[in-house]
Design an enzyme around this catalytic site. Structure first.
Site, short mmCIF file in Angstrom:
data_model
loop_
_atom_site.label_atom_id
_atom_site.label_comp_id
_atom_site.label_asym_id
_atom_site.label_seq_id
_atom_site.Cartn_x
_atom_site.Cartn_y
_atom_site.Cartn_z
N ASP A 1 0.87 -1.18 0.00
CA ASP A 1 0.00 0.00 0.00
C ASP A 1 0.90 1.23 0.00
O ASP A 1 1.69 1.43 0.93
CB ASP A 1 -0.90 -0.01 1.24
CG ASP A 1 -2.03 1.00 1.15
OD1 ASP A 1 -2.07 1.76 0.17
OD2 ASP A 1 -2.89 1.00 2.05
N ASP B 1 -2.94 2.46 -6.00
CA ASP B 1 -1.90 2.53 -4.98
C ASP B 1 -1.80 1.28 -4.10
O ASP B 1 -1.14 1.31 -3.06
CB ASP B 1 -2.13 3.75 -4.07
CG ASP B 1 -3.46 3.70 -3.34
OD1 ASP B 1 -4.30 2.83 -3.67
OD2 ASP B 1 -3.67 4.52 -2.43
N GLU B 2 -2.41 0.18 -4.50
CA GLU B 2 -2.30 -1.03 -3.68
C GLU B 2 -2.40 -2.28 -4.53
O GLU B 2 -2.98 -2.28 -5.62
CB GLU B 2 -3.38 -1.05 -2.58
CG GLU B 2 -4.79 -1.14 -3.09
CD GLU B 2 -5.79 -1.32 -1.97
OE1 GLU B 2 -5.53 -2.12 -1.05
OE2 GLU B 2 -6.83 -0.66 -2.02
#
Length: 381
Positions: free
Chosen positions: A31, A126-127
């Protein structure tokens, strides 16, 4: 680090000499820390150390997409109304999201990570999840592997990431949030239930606001409270299949594989069930704006845009009606999506006026990246 052939037969064991059952799964979750804000600081170092809020206009209905850790000290969090964020921290710097730039930075990060790991499933801008069972088999090995990857990402992109690792996706995702920013948390096989037990229920993937409220009313506060429910108590609270799945996750059991070909969702939505029927159209419009903002925040996180906004209404007799409004091209602009939600709501209320028991806003016709920001006309369908 052990060879691939040997690692296939082993799971994520502790580094001490204790006996642990072997399981052929080692899953990590990566993350990127405060990603949108971090990109802004990376590209403009003058912003470093200052409370930074990325999101909608604090003078309007906008919501926070991401806040820097300096801003989070004031209680500012994702999905909070931007106006509330400004009240909490008047000196904060507010910036509108620059999604094309964020997507480019995201591509740089994930291209780098793909070159370093065996299997990757990206689930948002973003993950993502990493399958490491061919690369490591002890908790210490996993920690060293992920710490090196963390350093590589930092060196090559200027961005920070946190990692969680365990024997399944649920444990890995919760672990990645346990020591932010720049954390590396590894949960050895056999320690899943103890790691999860004290954490709040809403931290468990699959528990949203409605389910969370239902469980809270029953006196459940932690993941451990759910894990120990017997079958009868579970059946009283949740639909059978959903309840069994959530309880298994609460115990640290999650059979989902890391799937590099996993398809993104075809729709994104949020709903609100009112404690009392709402008959004021103005109040319904306010709620529609809030839900539209939450939907837009998810679009930003996923790096996607939407072409159609749908409003769903449930009436006191449990009849459901829905209407949609479409943009000319895909967009992730909060003002545009809120406007389209208002058009769809007006059309639905024209067919059948309030009172309303439930209101939902969802988006479809999803595509990577918006093609439209402002100034289009929406058409009700």
């Amino acid at each position: 680090m052990v060879g691939f052939t040997q690692a296939i037969h082993r799971g994520l064991t502790a580094d001490h000499g204790g006996s642990v059952d072997f399981v052929p799964r080692v899953v990590a979750h990566m993350d990127l820390d405060a990603f949108f804000a971090a990109v802004e600081v990376r590209d403009d170092p003058a912003l470093a150390g200052r409370p930074l809020v990325i999101g909608g206009d604090p003078a309007g209905r906008g919501v926070v997409s991401t806040a820097s850790y300096e801003a989070r000290r004031f209680g500012i969090r994702s999905a909070m109304p931007a106006a509330e964020a400004r009240r909490r921290c008047p000196e904060a710097i507010f910036l509108r999201p620059d999604m094309p730039r964020y997507r480019e930075r995201s591509r740089q990060v994930w291209s780098l990570v793909r070159a370093e790991v065996p299997v990757l499933e990206q689930v948002g801008i973003d993950e993502g999840y990493i399958d490491l069972y061919r690369a490591v088999w002890t908790s210490g090995g996993a920690r060293r592997f992920l710490a090196r990857l963390q350093q590589t990402v930092r060196k090559e992109t200027g961005l920070d990431a946190s990692f969680g690792c365990g024997t399944c996706k649920t444990v890995a995702k919760i672990a990645s949030d346990a020591d932010k920013p720049q954390g590396v948390v590894v949960v050895p096989a056999g320690g899943e239930a103890a790691f999860l037990a004290p954490r709040p229920l809403r931290a468990l993937p699959g528990i949203g606001p409605v389910t969370g409220e239902r469980l809270a009313r029953a006196g459940l506060a932690t993941i451990g409270d759910l894990a120990v429910l017997d079958d009868d108590a579970l059946a009283d609270l949740l639909p059978a299949a959903h309840g069994v799945e959530l309880r298994a996750r609460a115990c640290g059991r999650d059979p989902r594989e890391v799937d590099p070909a996993s398809s993104p969702p075809v729709s994104i939505g949020h709903e609100r069930t009112f404690p009392h029927d709402v008959d004021d159209p103005g109040v319904l419009h306010d709620h529609a704006g809030t839900l539209a903002a939450l939907v837009t925040e998810r679009l930003h996180r996923d790096g996607r845009g939407a072409g159609t906004v749908t409003v769903k209404l449930r009436y006191p007799d449990f009849t459901i009606a829905s209407r949609a409004a479409s943009a000319e091209r895909t967009t992730d602009d909060i003002d545009e999506i809120s406007r389209l939600a208002g058009i769809a709501l007006d059309r639905a209320l024209a067919d059948r006026p309030a009172p309303v028991r439930l209101l939902g806003v969802s988006v479809t016709r999803l595509a990577p990246g918006p093609q439209l920001r402002l100034g289009t006309t929406g058409s009700a369908v």
